[in-house]
Write a protein that holds these residues in place. Structure first.
Motif, PDB file in Angstrom:
ATOM      1  N   MET A   1       0.824  -1.213   0.000  1.00 57.96           N
ATOM      2  CA  MET A   1       0.000   0.000   0.000  1.00 57.96           C
ATOM      3  C   MET A   1       0.857   1.261   0.000  1.00 57.96           C
ATOM      4  O   MET A   1       0.541   2.218  -0.694  1.00 57.96           O
ATOM      5  CB  MET A   1      -0.957  -0.004   1.183  1.00 57.96           C
ATOM      6  CG  MET A   1      -2.139  -0.918   0.944  1.00 57.96           C
ATOM      7  SD  MET A   1      -3.384  -0.882   2.250  1.00 57.96           S
ATOM      8  CE  MET A   1      -3.776   0.838   2.398  1.00 57.96           C
ATOM      9  N   GLY A   2       1.934   1.256   0.767  1.00 56.64           N
ATOM     10  CA  GLY A   2       2.809   2.427   0.803  1.00 56.64           C
ATOM     11  C   GLY A   2       3.434   2.718  -0.545  1.00 56.64           C
ATOM     12  O   GLY A   2       3.595   3.879  -0.932  1.00 56.64           O
ATOM     13  N   GLU A   3       3.787   1.676  -1.275  1.00 61.33           N
ATOM     14  CA  GLU A   3       4.364   1.855  -2.610  1.00 61.33           C
ATOM     15  C   GLU A   3       3.313   2.410  -3.572  1.00 61.33           C
ATOM     16  O   GLU A   3       3.611   3.287  -4.383  1.00 61.33           O
ATOM     17  CB  GLU A   3       4.915   0.533  -3.142  1.00 61.33           C
ATOM     18  CG  GLU A   3       6.113   0.032  -2.364  1.00 61.33           C
ATOM     19  CD  GLU A   3       6.507  -1.396  -2.730  1.00 61.33           C
ATOM     20  OE1 GLU A   3       7.644  -1.769  -2.362  1.00 61.33           O
ATOM     21  OE2 GLU A   3       5.716  -2.129  -3.357  1.00 61.33           O
ATOM     22  N   ALA A   4       2.087   1.912  -3.465  1.00 63.64           N
ATOM     23  CA  ALA A   4       1.007   2.430  -4.305  1.00 63.64           C
ATOM     24  C   ALA A   4       0.754   3.898  -3.976  1.00 63.64           C
ATOM     25  O   ALA A   4       0.580   4.726  -4.878  1.00 63.64           O
ATOM     26  CB  ALA A   4      -0.262   1.608  -4.118  1.00 63.64           C
ATOM     27  N   GLY A   5       0.761   4.225  -2.691  1.00 57.64           N
ATOM     28  CA  GLY A   5       0.561   5.612  -2.286  1.00 57.64           C
ATOM     29  C   GLY A   5       1.642   6.528  -2.827  1.00 57.64           C
ATOM     30  O   GLY A   5       1.359   7.612  -3.330  1.00 57.64           O
TER      31      GLY A   5
ATOM     32  N   ALA B   1       3.470   6.039  -5.485  1.00 58.91           N
ATOM     33  CA  ALA B   1       3.323   6.146  -6.940  1.00 58.91           C
ATOM     34  C   ALA B   1       2.194   7.099  -7.316  1.00 58.91           C
ATOM     35  O   ALA B   1       2.256   7.750  -8.365  1.00 58.91           O
ATOM     36  CB  ALA B   1       3.068   4.767  -7.538  1.00 58.91           C
ATOM     37  N   LEU B   2       1.177   7.198  -6.459  1.00 59.86           N
ATOM     38  CA  LEU B   2       0.044   8.085  -6.725  1.00 59.86           C
ATOM     39  C   LEU B   2       0.180   9.433  -6.029  1.00 59.86           C
ATOM     40  O   LEU B   2      -0.739  10.244  -6.063  1.00 59.86           O
ATOM     41  CB  LEU B   2      -1.261   7.407  -6.281  1.00 59.86           C
ATOM     42  CG  LEU B   2      -1.669   6.188  -7.101  1.00 59.86           C
ATOM     43  CD1 LEU B   2      -2.824   5.459  -6.429  1.00 59.86           C
ATOM     44  CD2 LEU B   2      -2.013   6.586  -8.522  1.00 59.86           C
ATOM     45  N   ASP B   3       1.320   9.662  -5.378  1.00 63.13           N
ATOM     46  CA  ASP B   3       1.584  10.906  -4.664  1.00 63.13           C
ATOM     47  C   ASP B   3       0.562  11.118  -3.545  1.00 63.13           C
ATOM     48  O   ASP B   3       0.038  12.209  -3.362  1.00 63.13           O
ATOM     49  CB  ASP B   3       1.592  12.088  -5.638  1.00 63.13           C
ATOM     50  CG  ASP B   3       2.330  13.290  -5.073  1.00 63.13           C
ATOM     51  OD1 ASP B   3       3.268  13.102  -4.281  1.00 63.13           O
ATOM     52  OD2 ASP B   3       1.954  14.441  -5.420  1.00 63.13           O
ATOM     53  N   MET B   4       0.285  10.045  -2.812  1.00 54.69           N
ATOM     54  CA  MET B   4      -0.677  10.090  -1.709  1.00 54.69           C
ATOM     55  C   MET B   4       0.000   9.652  -0.422  1.00 54.69           C
ATOM     56  O   MET B   4       0.870   8.793  -0.443  1.00 54.69           O
ATOM     57  CB  MET B   4      -1.859   9.143  -1.981  1.00 54.69           C
ATOM     58  CG  MET B   4      -2.632   9.445  -3.228  1.00 54.69           C
ATOM     59  SD  MET B   4      -3.902   8.198  -3.534  1.00 54.69           S
ATOM     60  CE  MET B   4      -5.230   8.886  -2.583  1.00 54.69           C
ATOM     61  N   GLY B   5      -0.460  10.212   0.682  1.00 54.16           N
ATOM     62  CA  GLY B   5       0.021   9.801   1.986  1.00 54.16           C
ATOM     63  C   GLY B   5      -0.713   8.568   2.469  1.00 54.16           C
ATOM     64  O   GLY B   5      -1.624   8.059   1.792  1.00 54.16           O
ATOM     65  N   PRO B   6      -0.358   8.068   3.660  1.00 53.68           N
ATOM     66  CA  PRO B   6      -0.978   6.855   4.184  1.00 53.68           C
ATOM     67  C   PRO B   6      -2.509   6.931   4.301  1.00 53.68           C
ATOM     68  O   PRO B   6      -3.212   5.990   3.947  1.00 53.68           O
ATOM     69  CB  PRO B   6      -0.341   6.681   5.559  1.00 53.68           C
ATOM     70  CG  PRO B   6       0.972   7.395   5.461  1.00 53.68           C
ATOM     71  CD  PRO B   6       0.732   8.547   4.520  1.00 53.68           C
TER      72      PRO B   6
END
Length: 149
Positions: free
Chosen positions: A55-59, A61-66
């Motif tokens: 999930m952290g890697e996806a975040g 990549a999408l420029d999103m925090g936790p």
């Protein structure tokens, strides 16, 4: 290298960039073929390249925090497009996997993205689009994401 020409100061780039982003997001969300939101499509694209991503890697990549990625995964899982599973090696971490429904939505999202990119680039040369892409990338480099997000 700075562009100090008088014309460059009057382009209202912040305004134009914000309006373009809002209009594109609204238009995309209103499409009848759009089963997913633009944010969900972004997650599906990431999983299409590497299913089972943390999930952290996806975040990242999408420029999103936790909190942002957690909410996005929750909404996308509620739509039965993805599954969240505990990581086998680290019980505190979670990985995200495409479901069969998510794979079908990804295929549609790819078709939609190709159509939208064609509309966005219509009337511009490849060289002009290269400059636009370089400029947009430079915005990310000049204003990096806050690591605390």
């Amino acid at each position: 290298m700075r562009n100090k020409s008088p014309e460059a100061r009057h382009h209202r780039l912040i305004y134009l960039l914000n309006v373009a982003q809002r209009r594109l997001q609204r238009w995309m969300a209103a499409q009848p073929s759009s089963e997913v939101t633009p944010a969900q499509a972004g997650l599906l694209f990431i999983l299409g390249k590497q299913d089972g991503v943390l999930m952290g890697e996806a975040g990242a990549a999408l420029d999103m925090g936790p909190a942002g990625i957690s909410g996005l995964v929750d909404r996308t899982a509620a739509a039965r497009l993805v599954e969240r599973r505990a990581d086998r090696e680290d019980g505190r971490a979670f990985r995200v996997w495409l479901t069969p429904k998510g794979r079908a939505a990804l295929a549609q999202a790819k078709t939609d993205a190709a159509r939208i990119n064609e509309a966005l680039t219509d009337g511009f040369t490849a060289a002009e689009i290269d400059i636009v892409a370089r400029w947009l990338t430079s915005v990310q480099d000049k204003f990096p994401r806050d690591p605390e997000e």
